[in-house]
Each structure stands twice: as C-alpha cells, then as structure tokens.
Design a protein around this motif. Structure first.
Motif, short mmCIF file in Angstrom:
data_model
loop_
_atom_site.label_atom_id
_atom_site.label_comp_id
_atom_site.label_asym_id
_atom_site.label_seq_id
_atom_site.Cartn_x
_atom_site.Cartn_y
_atom_site.Cartn_z
N LYS A 62 3.56 3.25 8.44
CA LYS A 62 4.14 2.21 9.32
C LYS A 62 5.35 1.58 8.65
CE LYS A 62 -0.39 0.99 11.22
NZ LYS A 62 -1.52 0.09 11.02
N HIS B 187 -6.85 10.74 6.60
CA HIS B 187 -6.48 9.81 5.53
C HIS B 187 -7.73 9.11 4.97
CE1 HIS B 187 -3.37 7.76 3.30
NE2 HIS B 187 -3.85 6.58 3.62
N LYS B 188 -8.59 8.66 5.88
CA LYS B 188 -9.82 7.96 5.48
C LYS B 188 -10.73 8.89 4.68
CE LYS B 188 -11.18 4.46 8.86
NZ LYS B 188 -12.05 4.19 9.99
N GLY C 169 -1.01 10.08 4.67
CA GLY C 169 -0.44 8.73 4.57
C GLY C 169 0.94 8.69 5.22
N HIS D 85 0.84 -1.21 0.00
CA HIS D 85 0.00 0.00 0.00
C HIS D 85 0.87 1.26 0.00
CE1 HIS D 85 -3.40 2.61 1.02
NE2 HIS D 85 -2.62 3.16 1.95
C1 HEM Z 1 -3.26 7.50 -3.47
C2 HEM Z 1 -2.82 7.43 -2.25
C3 HEM Z 1 -3.49 6.68 -1.15
C4 HEM Z 1 -4.76 6.12 -1.07
C5 HEM Z 1 -5.85 6.11 -2.14
C6 HEM Z 1 -4.88 5.51 0.25
C7 HEM Z 1 -6.01 4.88 0.71
C8 HEM Z 1 -6.13 4.28 1.97
C9 HEM Z 1 -7.31 3.64 2.49
C10 HEM Z 1 -8.65 3.56 1.77
C11 HEM Z 1 -7.02 3.18 3.73
C12 HEM Z 1 -7.97 2.43 4.68
C13 HEM Z 1 -8.58 3.41 5.62
C14 HEM Z 1 -9.48 2.69 6.61
O1 HEM Z 1 -10.61 2.41 6.25
O2 HEM Z 1 -8.99 2.42 7.71
C15 HEM Z 1 -5.63 3.48 4.00
C16 HEM Z 1 -4.95 3.13 5.15
C17 HEM Z 1 -3.62 3.37 5.36
N1 HEM Z 1 -2.74 4.09 4.55
FE1 HEM Z 1 -3.21 4.88 2.75
N2 HEM Z 1 -3.69 5.69 0.93
C18 HEM Z 1 -2.82 6.39 0.11
C19 HEM Z 1 -1.52 6.78 0.39
C20 HEM Z 1 -0.80 6.36 1.51
C21 HEM Z 1 0.57 6.68 1.75
C22 HEM Z 1 1.47 7.53 0.83
C23 HEM Z 1 0.91 6.10 2.94
C24 HEM Z 1 2.22 6.11 3.67
C25 HEM Z 1 3.38 6.46 3.16
C26 HEM Z 1 -0.28 5.42 3.45
C27 HEM Z 1 -0.36 4.73 4.64
C28 HEM Z 1 -1.49 4.10 5.13
C29 HEM Z 1 -1.56 3.37 6.38
C30 HEM Z 1 -0.39 3.14 7.35
C31 HEM Z 1 -2.87 2.91 6.53
C32 HEM Z 1 -3.44 2.03 7.66
C33 HEM Z 1 -4.08 2.85 8.73
C34 HEM Z 1 -4.56 1.88 9.81
O3 HEM Z 1 -5.50 1.14 9.54
O4 HEM Z 1 -3.93 1.91 10.83
N3 HEM Z 1 -1.30 5.61 2.55
N4 HEM Z 1 -5.12 4.17 2.92
#
Ligand code: HEM
Length: 169
Positions: free
Chosen positions: A98, A118-119, A93, A35
């Motif tokens: 992590k 983020h969500k 993000g 991800h």
């Molecule tokens: C186009 C860019 C991105 C999209 C569309 C995206 C989308 C998402 C989605 C839909 C979730 C789930 C949210 C939930 O329902 O809990 C998520 C979780 C997460 N994202 Fe992203 N994300 C993006 C970029 C990033 C980047 C750049 C990072 C880190 C460098 C990142 C780190 C994380 C992490 C660590 C989680 C887990 C959070 C948790 O459940 O503890 N994401 N992301």
C-alpha cells in the motif's frame, strides 16, 4: 577481516535482522509504512547475510546427497525452507503493497489470494526462524558471551575498580 572480527560482524548483523524480523511481524504496531520500508531494508540485509555465509552454502550444497544423516543437511533443508518462505513473503508483500509500490508509481489490484499467501508465508517464516535459531543455539550462546556479555561485564568491572580506587583516596 580476521576470523573474530568477521564473527562479531556476523553476530551484530544477525541480531539486527532478528530484531527487524520481529518488528516486521507486527505491522499493526509499527504501521504499514514502517512495515513495508523496513521489510525492504530487511531483504537487502538478508542478501548480505547470505554473502557472509556463502562459503558454507556452496560447501554444503555438493555434499547434500553424499551422506544421509548429517547436521549440515538438516540445516540446509531448514535454511532453504526459510529462504523460500522469505522470498514468498517479499513477493506477496509487494503484491499487496500500500506504500512502497505506489511510491514507485506502480499499483496492483487488491488480491485476497496474495494477502493469504503473505499471511501463510509469515507464519512459515516465523517457524523456520525458530528452527534456524535452534540449530545455531551453540554458536549464538558462544559468540553472544564473547562479543556482548564479556565486553559489558568488563565495563562494569572497570567502573567498579575506578569507583573503588576513587573511594580509597
Ligand atoms: C520479512 C518480510 C515480511 C514479513 C515478516 C511480513 C509480515 C507480515 C504480517 C505478519 C502481516 C499481517 C498479516 C495479517 O495477519 O493480516 C503483514 C501484513 C502486510 N504486509 Fe507484510 N511482511 C513482510 C514483508 C512485506 C513487504 C516487503 C511488503 C510490501 C512491500 C509488505 C506489505 C504488507 C501489507 C500491505 C500488509 C497488510 C495487509 C492487510 O492487512 O491489508 N510486507 N505482513
């Protein structure tokens, strides 16, 4: 690059980022590591996408206030909303990272607020992606037909002719 080559390159970049976005939207399916790294590559490709459309961006911006109702104006608003949602997605993000951040030797304290941002940004970006594709549906259909459907159909036609002439021998 000729006009058609440029359009084909744009089409393949667009399909790539579209599929990457869908995969990034499913962190539970891909795992957090894929991800985060894929999202990073996605951010780089978005910059390429913007550079390929730079002429349109700088062409429309000055006319923005010139006419009240204009298709380009609506596109501009949707694209700006999409861009801001993506910036918020990438920034938040990183704030909850992590994998990528620790790999760079950095760490931030866990924040519920950044997680919520983020969500929400992910939901907003998904809606914006739908609108963005909807506004460009004619371009997608025309060029998808020309650069994907037609070459595949030509391949089938060629192999049908080849097997027909082999059967006739
Ligand atoms: C186009 C860019 C991105 C999209 C569309 C995206 C989308 C998402 C989605 C839909 C979730 C789930 C949210 C939930 O329902 O809990 C998520 C979780 C997460 N994202 Fe992203 N994300 C993006 C970029 C990033 C980047 C750049 C990072 C880190 C460098 C990142 C780190 C994380 C992490 C660590 C989680 C887990 C959070 C948790 O459940 O503890 N994401 N992301």
């Amino acid at each position: 690059m000729s006009g058609q080559n440029r359009t084909r390159t744009n089409l393949f970049i667009d399909i790539g980022i579209f599929l990457a976005f869908l995969l990034i939207m499913m962190p539970r399916l891909t795992g957090i590591s894929i991800h985060e790294w894929l999202a990073l590559a996605f951010a780089g490709t978005i910059v390429v996408h913007l550079l390929f459309h730079w002429e349109w961006i700088v062409g429309v911006a000055p006319q923005f206030f010139a006419r009240l109702i204009h298709e380009s104006r609506l596109n501009f608003v949707i694209d700006l909303f999409f861009f801001l949602a993506l910036v918020m997605l990438i920034v938040s993000g990183f704030a909850i990272s992590k994998v990528v951040l620790p790999a760079l030797g950095l760490s931030l304290p866990f924040s519920v607020i950044w997680k919520q941002v983020h969500k929400t940004a992910a939901d907003a970006a998904l809606i914006a992606l739908g609108l963005h594709c909807g506004m460009h549906v004619k371009w997608i259909a025309q060029n998808g037909k020309r650069h994907i459907v037609a070459p595949i159909a030509a391949l089938f036609k060629k192999s049908a002719i080849a097997s027909e002439s082999a059967g006739g021998k």
